[in-house]
Design an enzyme around this catalytic site. Structure first.
Site, short mmCIF file in Angstrom:
data_model
loop_
_atom_site.label_atom_id
_atom_site.label_comp_id
_atom_site.label_asym_id
_atom_site.label_seq_id
_atom_site.Cartn_x
_atom_site.Cartn_y
_atom_site.Cartn_z
N ARG A 49 0.87 -1.18 0.00
CA ARG A 49 0.00 0.00 0.00
C ARG A 49 0.91 1.23 0.00
O ARG A 49 2.12 1.12 0.05
CB ARG A 49 -1.03 -0.01 1.13
N GLN A 201 -2.18 2.41 9.89
CA GLN A 201 -0.89 2.50 9.19
C GLN A 201 0.13 3.30 9.99
O GLN A 201 1.33 3.08 9.86
CB GLN A 201 -1.07 3.16 7.80
N ASP A 242 -2.18 10.81 -2.00
CA ASP A 242 -2.53 9.75 -2.94
C ASP A 242 -2.92 10.31 -4.30
O ASP A 242 -2.82 9.62 -5.32
CB ASP A 242 -3.65 8.88 -2.37
N ASN A 252 -5.57 12.33 0.74
CA ASN A 252 -4.68 11.48 1.54
C ASN A 252 -5.56 10.70 2.51
O ASN A 252 -6.78 10.86 2.54
CB ASN A 252 -3.63 12.33 2.27
N LYS A 253 -4.93 9.85 3.28
CA LYS A 253 -5.65 8.95 4.20
C LYS A 253 -6.72 9.69 4.99
O LYS A 253 -6.49 10.80 5.47
CB LYS A 253 -4.62 8.30 5.13
C1 RUB Z 1 -1.73 5.53 2.03
C2 RUB Z 1 -1.70 6.97 2.29
C3 RUB Z 1 -0.35 7.58 2.29
C4 RUB Z 1 -0.02 8.01 0.90
C5 RUB Z 1 1.40 8.44 0.84
O1 RUB Z 1 -3.00 4.96 2.07
O2 RUB Z 1 -2.67 7.65 2.45
O3 RUB Z 1 -0.28 8.69 3.12
O4 RUB Z 1 -0.24 6.94 0.03
O5 RUB Z 1 2.03 7.81 -0.20
P1 RUB Z 1 -3.12 3.38 2.01
P2 RUB Z 1 3.42 8.27 -0.78
O6 RUB Z 1 -2.38 2.85 3.19
O7 RUB Z 1 -4.62 3.16 2.08
O8 RUB Z 1 -2.53 2.94 0.69
O9 RUB Z 1 4.40 8.17 0.32
O10 RUB Z 1 3.64 7.31 -1.87
O11 RUB Z 1 3.23 9.67 -1.23
#
Ligand code: RUB
Length: 362
Positions: A49, A201, A242, A252-253
């Site tokens: 993820r 997470q 994201d 984002n999350k």
């Molecule tokens: C992940 C999430 C992360 C971003 C950051 O959601 O929201 O903050 O993806 O990614 P999930 P990056 O766990 O549902 O995939 O570091 O690639 O910018």
């Protein structure tokens, strides 16, 4: 690719090996992906993820699809579409599949030659993320140093949400990259880690990463940030993204938006860190138009953890009769964002600045 310090690597048979992010921090387990369907499954069930890493796995997934179809274009295209649709919000996924398929279609190659070309391209996408992550680290650590200097701080407190470290984008992440770099520069840094319900997470992955790196941190319940900000216990909020729309609105999350509101209310800088592959230049208004994933209600109903005997258990935490709703992401409107921290430097969260800085990619 270098070795096991990344979230993913190739084995001797050129299969893709990934760290199973579902079982961290209690177990360190790997999963070997040998087919396109394995990649789809790993993305859907969140073995992997984080926007960057699912983009990488999608890129390798197209290579695996080519290997299994021997480069027969219509079969390859069907599998590529399945990969493209495995999760809806993080745009790096679609970006990587499109880049791989454009190359495949324009190459006029087939069979082993096409498979070799796509393998090379998937490695390239991942290697490029490393370079981007390093740049984000440097620009971000410079900002931390500037804030410390201007406010006369000798210790720096950052709050982050979800996981945007090396498990999310190779090699040191987006939001966590400046924190790793600050530590290297000798800055006394402490991280407030939002637990990030429902999948935790922050509590499971960010805390695991920070422990590995020896970085001082404290896990907090998701609702704690506002209180900390009111009491001057946070100097900066930084998260990954994201998907970032052309106007700077950033998905984002789930829960990121509330942190941004609180940061604004308390005059605390709120940064989004992202590589250019996380921009969706075709979406002009992020709040209106970024698709938001809705995941299984079971992720809200059940929690996983260690029992007192050290065994991993899953527990139901709401009444059996209740239903739950599980939006995976929210969108922080651009006016709440102090700046977008990219591999090209700091950019305002506005259509004008994004267009100016990334005009060659639009
Ligand atoms: C992940 C999430 C992360 C971003 C950051 O959601 O929201 O903050 O993806 O990614 P999930 P990056 O766990 O549902 O995939 O570091 O690639 O910018």
């Amino acid at each position: 690719m270098q070795g096991k310090y990344r979230a993913l690597w190739l084995d001797d048979d050129k299969n893709l090996v990934v760290l199973d992010q579902r079982v961290l921090p209690f177990e360190e387990k790997i999963v070997v992906l040998t087919t396109a369907q394995d990649s789809v499954e790993a993305i859907k069930n969140m073995t992997v993820r984080g926007a960057g890493v699912i983009g990488n796995v999608a890129g390798f997934g197209v290579y695996l699809a080519c290997r299994q179809t021997n480069g027969v274009m219509n079969e390859l295209a069907i599998l590529a579409e399945e990969i493209r649709e495995s999760r809806p919000t993080a745009v790096n996924l679609m970006w990587a599949v499109d880049r791989m398929m454009n190359l495949a279609m324009n190459s006029k190659l087939y069979g082993q030659e096409l498979t070799d070309l796509l393998l090379e391209e998937a490695i390239k996408i991942t290697d490029e993320d490393c370079v981007r992550s390093e740049k984000i680290a440097e620009y971000g650590a410079d900002i931390i140093e500037e804030i410390m200097l201007s406010r006369g701080l000798d210790k720096f407190n950052v709050l982050t949400h979800c996981n945007a470290g090396w498990l999310a984008i190779v090699d040191s992440g987006t939001a966590l990259a400046p924190i790793y770099e600050a530590k290297k520069r000798g800055i006394d840094i402490h991280v407030w880690v939002d637990e990030t319900r429902p999948r935790n997470q922050g509590a499971n992955l960010t805390a695991w990463e920070l422990n590995k790196a020896g970085i001082d941190h404290t896990v907090i319940a998701d609702n704690t940030g506002g209180h900390l900000m009111q009491h001057h216990m946070v100097d900066m909020v930084i998260t990954g993204a994201d998907r970032v729309a052309r106007n700077g609105d950033s998905a984002n999350k789930i829960g990121t938006y509330l942190k941004a509101l609180s940061a604004k209310d308390n005059g605390i800088p709120f940064y989004i860190a992202l590589p250019a592959s996380t921009f969706d230049f075709n979406t002009l208004d992020g709040v209106q138009d970024i698709p938001i994933e809705i995941r299984s209600e079971n992720e809200v109903k059940y929690m996983r953890g260690l029992d007192k005997d050290g065994n991993v258990q899953e527990f139901q935490i709401i009444p059996s009769e209740s239903s739950a709703l599980n939006y995976g992401f929210d969108v922080t409107p651009s006016w709440l964002i102090t700046g977008l921290l990219t591999e090209r430097g700091l950019c305002d969260a506005s259509t004008e600045s994004i267009t100016e800085m990334f005009k060659d990619l639009i």
